[in-house]
Motif scaffolding. Structure first.
Motif, PDB file in Angstrom:
ATOM      1  N   VAL A  85       0.852  -1.184   0.000  1.00  0.00           N
ATOM      2  CA  VAL A  85       0.000   0.000   0.000  1.00  0.00           C
ATOM      3  C   VAL A  85       0.896   1.245   0.000  1.00  0.00           C
ATOM      4  O   VAL A  85       1.819   1.359   0.807  1.00  0.00           O
ATOM      5  N   VAL A  86       0.620   2.157  -0.924  1.00  0.00           N
ATOM      6  CA  VAL A  86       1.400   3.396  -1.007  1.00  0.00           C
ATOM      7  C   VAL A  86       1.061   4.282   0.206  1.00  0.00           C
ATOM      8  O   VAL A  86      -0.099   4.381   0.606  1.00  0.00           O
ATOM      9  N   THR A  87       2.082   4.879   0.787  1.00  0.00           N
ATOM     10  CA  THR A  87       1.899   5.672   2.018  1.00  0.00           C
ATOM     11  C   THR A  87       0.752   6.665   1.883  1.00  0.00           C
ATOM     12  O   THR A  87      -0.082   6.796   2.775  1.00  0.00           O
ATOM     13  N   GLU A  88       0.721   7.359   0.756  1.00  0.00           N
ATOM     14  CA  GLU A  88      -0.314   8.375   0.562  1.00  0.00           C
ATOM     15  C   GLU A  88      -1.713   7.764   0.514  1.00  0.00           C
ATOM     16  O   GLU A  88      -2.678   8.372   0.966  1.00  0.00           O
ATOM     17  N   VAL A  89      -1.821   6.548  -0.031  1.00  0.00           N
ATOM     18  CA  VAL A  89      -3.116   5.862  -0.076  1.00  0.00           C
ATOM     19  C   VAL A  89      -3.593   5.597   1.357  1.00  0.00           C
ATOM     20  O   VAL A  89      -4.770   5.785   1.690  1.00  0.00           O
ATOM     21  N   LEU A  90      -2.669   5.179   2.199  1.00  0.00           N
ATOM     22  CA  LEU A  90      -3.017   4.948   3.603  1.00  0.00           C
ATOM     23  C   LEU A  90      -3.412   6.265   4.278  1.00  0.00           C
ATOM     24  O   LEU A  90      -4.401   6.323   5.023  1.00  0.00           O
ATOM     25  N   GLN A  91      -2.658   7.316   3.986  1.00  0.00           N
ATOM     26  CA  GLN A  91      -2.984   8.626   4.563  1.00  0.00           C
ATOM     27  C   GLN A  91      -4.390   9.066   4.152  1.00  0.00           C
ATOM     28  O   GLN A  91      -5.166   9.544   4.974  1.00  0.00           O
ATOM     29  N   ASN A  92      -4.705   8.869   2.868  1.00  0.00           N
ATOM     30  CA  ASN A  92      -6.026   9.259   2.387  1.00  0.00           C
ATOM     31  C   ASN A  92      -7.125   8.394   2.982  1.00  0.00           C
ATOM     32  O   ASN A  92      -8.213   8.874   3.306  1.00  0.00           O
ATOM     33  N   PHE A  93      -6.822   7.099   3.120  1.00  0.00           N
ATOM     34  CA  PHE A  93      -7.794   6.188   3.733  1.00  0.00           C
ATOM     35  C   PHE A  93      -8.101   6.657   5.157  1.00  0.00           C
ATOM     36  O   PHE A  93      -9.257   6.728   5.573  1.00  0.00           O
ATOM     37  N   ALA A  94      -7.056   6.994   5.900  1.00  0.00           N
ATOM     38  CA  ALA A  94      -7.242   7.467   7.280  1.00  0.00           C
ATOM     39  C   ALA A  94      -8.105   8.723   7.286  1.00  0.00           C
ATOM     40  O   ALA A  94      -9.013   8.858   8.109  1.00  0.00           O
ATOM     41  N   GLU A  95      -7.841   9.613   6.336  1.00  0.00           N
ATOM     42  CA  GLU A  95      -8.609  10.867   6.268  1.00  0.00           C
ATOM     43  C   GLU A  95     -10.088  10.591   6.027  1.00  0.00           C
ATOM     44  O   GLU A  95     -10.954  11.238   6.608  1.00  0.00           O
ATOM     45  N   GLU A  96     -10.368   9.584   5.167  1.00  0.00           N
ATOM     46  CA  GLU A  96     -11.772   9.230   4.915  1.00  0.00           C
ATOM     47  C   GLU A  96     -12.464   8.750   6.191  1.00  0.00           C
ATOM     48  O   GLU A  96     -13.677   8.873   6.330  1.00  0.00           O
ATOM     49  N   GLN A  97     -11.697   8.147   7.081  1.00  0.00           N
ATOM     50  CA  GLN A  97     -12.276   7.673   8.358  1.00  0.00           C
ATOM     51  C   GLN A  97     -12.227   8.799   9.399  1.00  0.00           C
ATOM     52  O   GLN A  97     -12.438   8.563  10.580  1.00  0.00           O
ATOM     53  N   GLN A  98     -11.894  10.028   8.958  1.00  0.00           N
ATOM     54  CA  GLN A  98     -11.683  11.165   9.844  1.00  0.00           C
ATOM     55  C   GLN A  98     -10.589  10.889  10.889  1.00  0.00           C
ATOM     56  O   GLN A  98     -10.680  11.282  12.040  1.00  0.00           O
ATOM     57  N   LEU A  99      -9.604  10.129  10.442  1.00  0.00           N
ATOM     58  CA  LEU A  99      -8.439   9.840  11.278  1.00  0.00           C
ATOM     59  C   LEU A  99      -7.181  10.275  10.518  1.00  0.00           C
ATOM     60  O   LEU A  99      -7.279  10.878   9.456  1.00  0.00           O
ATOM     61  N   PHE A 100      -6.025   9.906  11.066  1.00  0.00           N
ATOM     62  CA  PHE A 100      -4.786  10.489  10.562  1.00  0.00           C
ATOM     63  C   PHE A 100      -3.672   9.472  10.687  1.00  0.00           C
ATOM     64  O   PHE A 100      -3.494   8.864  11.741  1.00  0.00           O
ATOM     65  N   TYR A 101      -2.939   9.231   9.581  1.00  0.00           N
ATOM     66  CA  TYR A 101      -1.703   8.463   9.655  1.00  0.00           C
ATOM     67  C   TYR A 101      -0.572   9.478   9.546  1.00  0.00           C
ATOM     68  O   TYR A 101      -0.387  10.105   8.512  1.00  0.00           O
ATOM     69  N   PRO A 102       0.179   9.686  10.637  1.00  0.00           N
ATOM     70  CA  PRO A 102       1.004  10.888  10.728  1.00  0.00           C
ATOM     71  C   PRO A 102       2.402  10.807  10.142  1.00  0.00           C
ATOM     72  O   PRO A 102       3.067  11.827  10.035  1.00  0.00           O
ATOM     73  N   LEU A 117      10.625 -11.068   5.155  1.00  0.00           N
ATOM     74  CA  LEU A 117       9.773 -10.209   4.328  1.00  0.00           C
ATOM     75  C   LEU A 117       8.515  -9.854   5.110  1.00  0.00           C
ATOM     76  O   LEU A 117       7.831 -10.748   5.631  1.00  0.00           O
ATOM     77  N   ILE A 118       8.226  -8.575   5.181  1.00  0.00           N
ATOM     78  CA  ILE A 118       7.009  -8.122   5.863  1.00  0.00           C
ATOM     79  C   ILE A 118       5.840  -8.324   4.899  1.00  0.00           C
ATOM     80  O   ILE A 118       5.850  -7.798   3.784  1.00  0.00           O
ATOM     81  N   VAL A 119       4.839  -9.117   5.318  1.00  0.00           N
ATOM     82  CA  VAL A 119       3.763  -9.457   4.377  1.00  0.00           C
ATOM     83  C   VAL A 119       2.407  -8.900   4.786  1.00  0.00           C
ATOM     84  O   VAL A 119       1.453  -8.936   4.006  1.00  0.00           O
ATOM     85  N   GLU A 120       2.295  -8.403   6.009  1.00  0.00           N
ATOM     86  CA  GLU A 120       1.038  -7.770   6.420  1.00  0.00           C
ATOM     87  C   GLU A 120       1.326  -6.875   7.612  1.00  0.00           C
ATOM     88  O   GLU A 120       2.181  -7.189   8.441  1.00  0.00           O
ATOM     89  N   LEU A 121       0.604  -5.754   7.699  1.00  0.00           N
ATOM     90  CA  LEU A 121       0.859  -4.802   8.784  1.00  0.00           C
ATOM     91  C   LEU A 121      -0.436  -4.374   9.444  1.00  0.00           C
ATOM     92  O   LEU A 121      -1.459  -4.203   8.775  1.00  0.00           O
ATOM     93  N   THR A 122      -0.384  -4.226  10.750  1.00  0.00           N
ATOM     94  CA  THR A 122      -1.473  -3.584  11.471  1.00  0.00           C
ATOM     95  C   THR A 122      -0.922  -2.263  11.997  1.00  0.00           C
ATOM     96  O   THR A 122       0.065  -2.243  12.730  1.00  0.00           O
ATOM     97  N   LEU A 123      -1.549  -1.172  11.556  1.00  0.00           N
ATOM     98  CA  LEU A 123      -1.051   0.151  11.910  1.00  0.00           C
ATOM     99  C   LEU A 123      -2.126   0.892  12.673  1.00  0.00           C
ATOM    100  O   LEU A 123      -3.306   0.759  12.377  1.00  0.00           O
ATOM    101  N   LYS A 124      -1.715   1.674  13.643  1.00  0.00           N
ATOM    102  CA  LYS A 124      -2.731   2.463  14.341  1.00  0.00           C
ATOM    103  C   LYS A 124      -2.823   3.847  13.720  1.00  0.00           C
ATOM    104  O   LYS A 124      -1.880   4.340  13.100  1.00  0.00           O
ATOM    105  N   LEU A 125      -3.986   4.425  13.857  1.00  0.00           N
ATOM    106  CA  LEU A 125      -4.248   5.766  13.332  1.00  0.00           C
ATOM    107  C   LEU A 125      -4.563   6.661  14.520  1.00  0.00           C
ATOM    108  O   LEU A 125      -4.800   6.181  15.623  1.00  0.00           O
ATOM    109  N   THR A 126      -4.547   7.969  14.277  1.00  0.00           N
ATOM    110  CA  THR A 126      -4.797   8.882  15.394  1.00  0.00           C
ATOM    111  C   THR A 126      -5.730  10.003  14.964  1.00  0.00           C
ATOM    112  O   THR A 126      -6.161  10.074  13.806  1.00  0.00           O
ATOM    113  N   THR A 127      -6.058  10.869  15.901  1.00  0.00           N
ATOM    114  CA  THR A 127      -6.922  12.013  15.616  1.00  0.00           C
ATOM    115  C   THR A 127      -6.156  13.019  14.757  1.00  0.00           C
ATOM    116  O   THR A 127      -4.999  13.307  15.047  1.00  0.00           O
TER     117      THR A 127
END
Lengths: 249, 465
Positions: free
Chosen positions: B115-132, B207-217
């Motif tokens: 997943v491209v970093t910006e895609v994750l950032q945008n996804f977080a924004e859609e959830q009204q959250l933030f990947y910083p 090889l990292i094959v899956e990630l669980t990342l936390k998001l914030t306000t």
């Protein structure tokens, strides 16, 4: 000569706006607000004219609730001399705005009015034209260059397919287009000084203007969402889709 | 092609299908490199797995044929960690680019490494959250690569590094075993936290094959200040003055020399009339009606003390963005001068003395070289750039820089700093690792690699030999 500039407090141009659930308007709770970008350009032009020694005072006016004093303060930080806050409910319509400005012109003895060509929230593009009519003043709308010479003002206007230059006698109304100038940053020392510059508060009634409007917004709708793109397998499929579906070739 | 390679390629084609094993020259050149240009890419093949099972099968094949693997994300690295220059097989995670799950209660997102970093950032924004975690290359870098290099960027002072946002990960170790690490837990005091070994391991353990990342306000109304300061020491005083009064989200600096290049190239406005030797870019959250007063108070104090000469405050997000460009466009602007770049860190308090010493080293040896400083001074991370004089031949220039490098790294060592603050070690910093890590530490790292990757198939030759 005194210059009057009007600034409108609008939602920041880079905020992704959402329509309210009941379609009554745009959700503004907690939204970042800023000076309407075209108004900011008008402020910059007024300050430049003053810096050239062609004006004595730049007065900035904003119409709305108390929060719009923020935008007046920003204009003062950029270099305007004093502010007038016309305290009114939000949503004053263009004709009432023009009447308020007309009253201020008479009261203050204004020689030149600089306005943004339109506000990015309601997109009316009416105030400059209405004000010119009400005050029986010449107008130079969509200005991309302004030059004061011999008691007159030369305005280059952006028109379809080119530019038109008009020469206006004063007092006159000018509305700014995007390319008129690039507004400066507000310097921190000037932001501090701006706190000490005066802002008078008046009401539309003080100026003898009734802001009641005959216009009612029935509904606000977001633009339709863009449909997703499709991947084509090869050039033939692309050409066939362009012919049969998009009908562009 | 050697016969071992021919065999494994056939097996890989059977496994993935021929269209997901690429050996054409364009693909080899493209997927074999990152943003560095010091080593020519020479991979044997590029493979595109689509699932964890496929990744595991690839690693097993690599073990069977003793064939090296190089993991590949957005290839925006600056230390050659993703460069394949010795016949390796590149494992591209481009196809594993899905966001798999999101839980609003946990505020965690599970995603594939591609997943491209910006895609994750945008996804977080859609959830009204933030990947910083954010940096200039977020539009192409991938989250797996961010984790493998423990990416930092421009918001570290407030939000920390990528490490601080990884709450779980699945990895396929060098021996082909699948480990499910920490699975989204916030508290988990059950022995060694292996997750943190893989963060920043640059693909040398697995090889990292899956990630669980936390998001914030999301931050509330970020405002940007740019201050002209008279000297580097003053920038640190400015930092302290603002940090004690405001919730800072970024504290960056750049030199007047850097600014001049950006203004000339990008046609941007000077932030303020007064010219400083350095500029501090401060971003803070406008959390309450008092925040701006506090910012003004901090500025007034800095003016009184003579630390700040002048400054500006963004009045709209367009202005905030333009002010950020003064800092963010530096790298791109100076690229045409073929700069020699170094990404180093020392403790925040030691930055001014360190900068002075490095300046002295470079200018005493090569008085004609133009030094451009910028970076994340709020966390002690500075980017040193030396511009190539037009007249000087590229090879000669880099040779001279390499000589001066040793002196710079000796200086880093004296200051107890790091030879790579956020760009990793890869190939480029490998010869200099010992300036930041002791022989004992490096021996432990090698022993750890042996545990996870006994056959040495995972990105060999990176970090250490």
């Amino acid at each position: 000569m005194k210059i009057l500039v009007a600034v409108k407090r609008v939602v920041d141009a880079n905020v992704k706006i959402r329509v309210k659930a009941d379609n009554s308007g745009v959700e503004l709770t907690n939204a970042k607000m800023a000076i309407n970008p075209f108004c900011e350009i008008a402020v910059e032009e007024a300050i430049r004219i003053k810096e050239k020694g062609q004006a004595d005072e730049v007065i900035v006016v904003s119409i709305g609730d108390k929060a719009c004093q923020e935008q007046i303060r920003t204009s003062l930080a950029l270099g305007a001399d004093r502010g007038i806050h016309v305290e009114a409910e939000d949503g004053v319509q263009p004709l009432a705005v023009a009447k308020i400005l007309k009253a201020l012109i008479d009261k203050e003895g204004i020689g030149l009015v600089l306005l943004g060509k339109q506000s990015i929230d309601s997109d009316n593009n009416q105030v400059a034209q209405m004000l010119a009519a009400l005050g029986n003043m010449p107008q130079g709308t969509f200005a991309c260059a302004v030059e004061l010479t011999d008691g007159k003002v030369k305005v280059t206007r952006e028109i379809d397919g080119g530019e038109q230059t008009v020469l206006l006698s004063l007092p006159a109304v000018i509305s700014s287009d995007l390319r008129l100038n690039e507004p400066r940053y507000a310097s921190l020392p000037n932001i501090m000084k701006a706190k000490k510059k005066p802002i008078d508060t008046v009401t539309p009634a003080d100026l003898g203007v009734n802001t009641a409007s005959g216009l009612k917004i029935i509904a606000v709708e977001p633009p339709p969402a863009r449909s997703a793109g499709v991947k084509v397998a090869d050039v033939d499929e692309l050409i066939s889709k362009l012919k049969t579906e998009a009908k562009v070739i | 092609m050697n016969p071992v390679h021919a065999d494994i390629l056939e097996r890989l084609s059977e496994l993935l299908g021929a269209d997901r094993v690429k050996t054409d020259p364009d693909s080899l050149a493209n997927y074999g490199k990152d943003w560095t240009r010091a080593n020519d890419p020479r991979p044997t093949a590029i493979v595109f797995p689509g699932s964890i099972d496929e990744v595991q099968a690839i690693v097993r094949l690599a073990n069977e044929y003793a064939c090296a693997l190089v993991p590949s994300g957005g290839r925006t690295g600056l230390s050659g960690g993703a460069v394949a220059c010795q016949g390796e097989i590149v494992v591209s995670f481009e196809r594993m680019n899905k966001i798999l799950d999101f839980d609003p209660v946990d505020r965690q997102v599970i995603c594939q490494p591609g997943v491209v970093t910006e895609v994750l950032q945008n996804f977080a924004e859609e959830q009204q959250l933030f990947y910083p975690v954010d940096f200039a290359s977020s539009g192409s870098s991938q989250i797996g690569g961010n984790v493998a290099t423990n990416a930092g960027g421009i918001k570290v002072i407030r939000y920390g590094l990528t490490r601080d946002w990884v709450v779980g990960m699945k990895v396929v170790t060098g021996s082909g075993e699948l480990l499910d690490l920490n699975h989204g837990l916030i508290k988990n005091a059950t022995g060694y936290d292996l997750r943190h070994l893989f963060i920043g391991s640059e693909g040398t353990l697995g090889l990292i094959v899956e990630l669980t990342l936390k998001l914030t306000t999301p931050p509330k109304d970020p405002m940007v200040l740019v201050l002209a300061v008279d000297a580097m020491e003053s920038a640190m005083d400015v930092l302290r003055s603002f940090q004690s009064r405001l919730p800072l989200t970024a504290f960056e600096f750049f030199s007047e020399k850097a600014l001049r290049h950006v203004l000339a190239e990008k046609g941007l406005q000077r932030p303020c009339e007064t010219v400083g030797e350095f500029y501090a870019l401060i971003e803070f959250e406008n959390v309450s009606e008092h925040t701006l007063d506090q910012a003004m108070e901090a500025f007034e104090y800095c003016m009184e003390q003579g630390w700040a000469l002048d400054g500006t405050l963004s009045q709209s997000s367009a202005q905030a963005r333009d002010l950020w460009r003064l800092r963010e466009d530096i790298s791109e602007t100076i690229a045409r001068f073929t700069p020699y770049k170094n990404d180093i860190s020392v403790r925040v308090s030691r930055v001014p003395a360190f900068l002075r010493e490095v300046d002295a080293i470079v200018s005493s040896r090569y008085p004609d070289f133009e030094i451009i400083w910028f970076g994340h001074i709020g966390d002690g991370n500075v980017h040193l750039n030396i511009l190539k004089p037009d007249a000087l031949d590229k090879a000669v220039f880099f040779k001279q820089c390499a000589e001066v490098s040793v002196e710079i790294f000796e200086c880093v060592e004296r200051f107890g700093g790091s030879v790579s603050a956020e760009h990793g070690v890869g190939l480029l910093k490998k010869p200099f690792l010992h300036y930041s890590r002791s022989a004992g530490e490096i021996a432990c790292m090698k022993a750890l690699k042996q545990v996870f990757d006994p056959r040495g198939v995972m990105n060999p030759g990176k970090i250490f030999d």
